[in-house]
Design a protein around this motif. Structure first.
Motif, short mmCIF file in Angstrom:
data_model
loop_
_atom_site.label_atom_id
_atom_site.label_comp_id
_atom_site.label_asym_id
_atom_site.label_seq_id
_atom_site.Cartn_x
_atom_site.Cartn_y
_atom_site.Cartn_z
N ILE B 62 0.81 -1.13 0.21
CA ILE B 62 -0.09 -0.30 0.29
C ILE B 62 0.58 0.93 -0.39
O ILE B 62 0.54 1.94 -0.38
N LEU B 63 2.04 1.11 0.81
CA LEU B 63 2.11 2.43 0.67
C LEU B 63 3.54 2.85 -0.36
O LEU B 63 3.55 3.86 -1.24
N ALA B 64 3.95 1.59 -0.96
CA ALA B 64 4.62 1.48 -2.53
C ALA B 64 3.64 2.33 -3.85
O ALA B 64 4.24 2.82 -3.93
N GLY B 65 2.87 1.69 -3.64
CA GLY B 65 1.28 1.59 -4.33
C GLY B 65 1.39 3.41 -3.96
O GLY B 65 1.17 4.46 -5.20
N ASN B 66 1.42 4.54 -3.11
CA ASN B 66 1.05 5.71 -3.15
C ASN B 66 1.95 6.10 -3.02
O ASN B 66 2.59 7.86 -3.63
N LEU B 67 3.77 5.86 -2.18
CA LEU B 67 4.66 6.55 -2.95
C LEU B 67 4.31 6.89 -4.42
O LEU B 67 4.95 8.15 -4.85
N CYS B 100 -4.44 0.37 -16.04
CA CYS B 100 -4.31 -0.89 -15.11
C CYS B 100 -4.50 -1.33 -14.58
O CYS B 100 -3.56 -1.95 -14.02
N MET B 101 -3.47 -2.60 -16.07
CA MET B 101 -2.90 -3.62 -15.60
C MET B 101 -1.67 -3.54 -15.33
O MET B 101 -0.74 -4.58 -14.69
N ILE B 102 -0.73 -2.60 -16.22
CA ILE B 102 0.37 -2.52 -15.64
C ILE B 102 0.43 -2.04 -14.16
O ILE B 102 1.20 -2.57 -13.39
N PHE B 103 -0.39 -1.10 -14.32
CA PHE B 103 -0.64 -0.63 -12.48
C PHE B 103 -0.93 -1.44 -11.28
O PHE B 103 -0.04 -1.73 -10.67
N ALA B 104 -1.61 -2.21 -12.27
CA ALA B 104 -1.53 -3.84 -11.06
C ALA B 104 -0.70 -4.46 -10.87
O ALA B 104 -0.32 -4.87 -10.04
N ALA B 105 0.33 -4.45 -11.70
CA ALA B 105 1.73 -5.29 -11.46
C ALA B 105 2.69 -4.87 -10.46
O ALA B 105 3.53 -5.13 -10.34
N ILE B 106 1.75 -3.66 -10.26
CA ILE B 106 2.88 -2.50 -9.34
C ILE B 106 2.22 -2.55 -8.19
O ILE B 106 2.57 -2.26 -6.60
N SER B 107 0.41 -2.13 -7.96
CA SER B 107 -0.10 -2.72 -6.69
C SER B 107 -0.88 -2.92 -6.13
O SER B 107 -0.97 -4.33 -7.50
#
Lengths: 198, 425
Positions: B62-67, B100-107
């Motif tokens: 969660i923190l990584a996603g917000n950063l 969304c697919m790429i972001f999903a691989a981060i979040s």
């Protein structure tokens, strides 16, 4: 029911009802009531501010300990024993202090169809019920969390070599902050539910 | 006892009382009213439930996603996705799915995906002439990929509650994620042809190379995180720590879009999101512990396995059941209480644990876009500034597409299991 539960439950129920009654009385009106309301909200700003800082600090500590865990395993090839325990303990503190921040911000998720469609007295009634439920839960967490912390105070936390009470204390201490946050949220509603949902 | 606990929980849910508190009180009622345990066990279980190292990955992701969101990564990913798929009619709608697919691989979260990508994509889609409710419905549905494609918070929870390997669940999510994304892209492209939307979508794109360059650090992130896990170098929790540090370094020193002053708000937001989930986990764990002590999961699993004698029938019934549950109940709570029961029955019927976990996560992710309790819907409606009601006519189609994908994922195990078998077995 276990006899050990009776007194704490009675006290929690009575304190909850009294607090909700006072909160309802304080929730509206001018004059001295507005003065007390402002005082409660001022107290909350301090309390929730402290809880926010401590919880953020706990998260930062957990990240640092986690990083050390990774670095130690690769650089020194000796897995660090204390860092994993520190990550877990710091995150437990973050979670229970964070509940206070979340309650204050109205961020705890709920199925709020009824609240959104209700108006006037019914709506305030639902808010009072939510306050009562939160306080009852937190009261139980405070009382028995404290008892648990006292009971385990001579046990050592594996890896950190400190008393287990340092871990369990997060529950009653977080609960106290959360009670303040719950009352303040009732007096001055905010809805950050979605901004912070995950 | 279970009936009474369920009744208490449902009444509290209906009264708009927070989910965690409702489950917690139902558990307290069960312990105090129907057992001879002292309530101190509730405090003990609240603690024990969170005192698990794999769960640490949740606040870290969660923190990584917000950063990364504050660090401008979502904007860069949108440009990159546009450069790949944005050139055709309806390309902007397809860009929404791909981003969304790429972001999903981060979040690991779909609501976070809705906010991070929706804040950019919904206004862009509306400017390009798409109807507002269509943009919101598309964003809400695409963001579901956030929990299907790894890292994924529900998969971490599933692994922790059922002892199924989290890395295997993670890698198993890729196939279903690509299937859902592909189906959504095909749907929007056809839809745009029929309605005549998005004819000018190709204008103003960055060339692919330039787009890839500006998004480079964002694109390396999933490689570092997932590569670490599948290379056997890091555990999922350690990978989540690496993700935090990577996002912090990129945001502070490379893209320089995060200043020291942004850190406290980012941490506060991460604390709140994490605490909300972890409080639900802790309360649901007390509930689940009590059910366990009373032997409910074993009895329920035995009953399920004998009542539905083939795996195919069982999976159909479970999917229908979870679809209804997902409409009303929050995902983490459903997983903690239901996963041990349903998983055991599935195993008795010979269904692979990783396959079953994936089905459950995809199904409950669908619950995030089905009213009345669909967190993605509310998030997308808020970003778009339209009502959930107005989204329904578009949403219906997307929900049907995802249900079709869910059926394919359920009855073609190879989509889910090929990758984990290649890597792990």
């Amino acid at each position: 029911m276990n006899a050990m539960n009776v007194l704490p439950l009675q006290v929690t129920a009575a304190a909850t009802l009294a607090t909700v009654a006072v909160a309802l009385w304080l929730g509206a009106g001018e004059g001295p009531r507005a003065g007390i309301r402002r005082a409660v909200l001022a107290l909350d700003r301090y309390a929730t501010g402290i809880a926010t800082l401590l919880a953020s600090l706990a998260l930062a500590v957990a990240v640092a300990a986690g990083l050390w865990q990774v670095v130690a395993r690769f650089a020194t090839e000796t897995p660090s024993v204390w860092s994993e325990a520190l990550v877990r303990t710091a995150l437990i503190w973050m979670a229970f202090l964070g509940v206070a921040v979340a309650l204050r911000a109205g961020a705890l998720v709920s199925i709020d169809v009824a609240h959104r469609s209700a108006r006037g007295a019914l709506r305030r009634g639902l808010e009072a019920a939510a306050l009562a439920a939160s306080l009852a839960m937190l009261g139980v967490m405070f009382w028995f969390g404290w008892e648990m912390a006292v009971r385990v105070r001579f046990q050592e936390m594996a890896g950190l070599e400190i008393s287990m009470a340092w871990g369990y204390a997060a529950i009653p201490i977080g609960a106290v902050f959360a009670m303040v946050g719950a009352v303040a949220h009732f007096l001055d509603r905010r809805a950050e539910e979605l901004e912070n949902a995950a | 006892m279970s009936g009474m606990m369920l009744a208490v929980m449902l009444v509290l849910f209906a009264a708009s009382i927070p989910v965690a508190i409702g489950i917690g009180i139902a558990a307290l009622v069960g312990i105090a009213g129907y057992t001879s345990f002292p309530l101190i066990v509730a405090a003990q279980q609240l603690f024990v439930a969170l005192d698990r190292f794999p769960l640490a990955a949740i606040p870290f992701f969660i923190l990584a996603g917000n950063l990364m969101e504050v660090g401008g990564i979502s904007r860069r990913l949108v440009e990159f996705a546009r450069a790949i798929v944005g050139g055709i009619q309806g390309g902007l709608a397809a860009t929404c799915v791909v981003t969304c697919m790429i972001f999903a691989a981060i979040s690991g979260s779909s609501v976070a995906t809705t906010f991070a990508i929706g804040a950019i994509m919904i206004p862009a889609l509306v400017r390009a002439g798409y109807p507002v409710p269509f943009a919101a419905a598309l964003q809400a549905t695409s963001a579901e990929l956030g929990v299907v494609i790894p890292p994924s918070i529900p998969m971490i929870l599933y692994g922790v509650t059922t002892q199924v390997s989290i890395p295997e669940l993670f890698i198993a999510g890729f196939g279903p994620g690509v299937l859902i994304a592909g189906s959504l892209i095909a749907t929007v492209l056809i839809w745009c042809r029929i309605k005549g939307w998005g004819k000018g979508d190709g204008e103003g794109r960055l060339p692919l190379l330039a787009a890839a360059r500006q998004a480079g650090f964002a694109l390396v992130m999933p490689v570092v995180v997932l590569g670490g896990i599948y290379g056997g170098i890091t555990t999922p929790t350690e990978a989540s720590v690496v993700a935090v540090v990577y996002a912090l370094v990129v945001g502070l020193f490379i893209h320089r879009e995060i200043g020291p002053r942004d850190l406290l708000p980012i941490f506060r937001k991460s604390v709140i999101s994490s605490a909300v989930i972890m409080f639900i986990i802790a309360c649901a764990a007390v509930f689940s512990w009590l059910l366990n002590r009373q032997g409910v999961p074993d009895a329920a699993a035995a009953w399920l396995a004998t009542s539905f004698d083939t795996a195919g029938l069982y999976l159909l019934v479970v999917n229908a059941f979870l679809f209804v549950v997902g409409m009303f109940v929050e995902t983490s709570a459903s997983i903690i209480v239901l996963a041990p029961i349903l998983q055991e029955a599935a195993e008795r019927l010979g269904v692979d644990g990783v396959h079953f976990g994936t089905i459950m996560v995809v199904n409950l992710a669908l619950g995030m876009i089905t009213p009345p309790f669909g967190v993605n819907l509310f998030a997308a409606a808020q970003v778009a500034g339209c009502g959930v009601d107005s989204m329904m006519r578009y949403l219906g189609v997307f929900i049907l597409v995802v249900i079709a994908c869910l059926m394919v994922i359920t009855y073609v195990p190879a989509i889910t299991l090929t990758l984990p078998h290649l890597v792990f077995r």
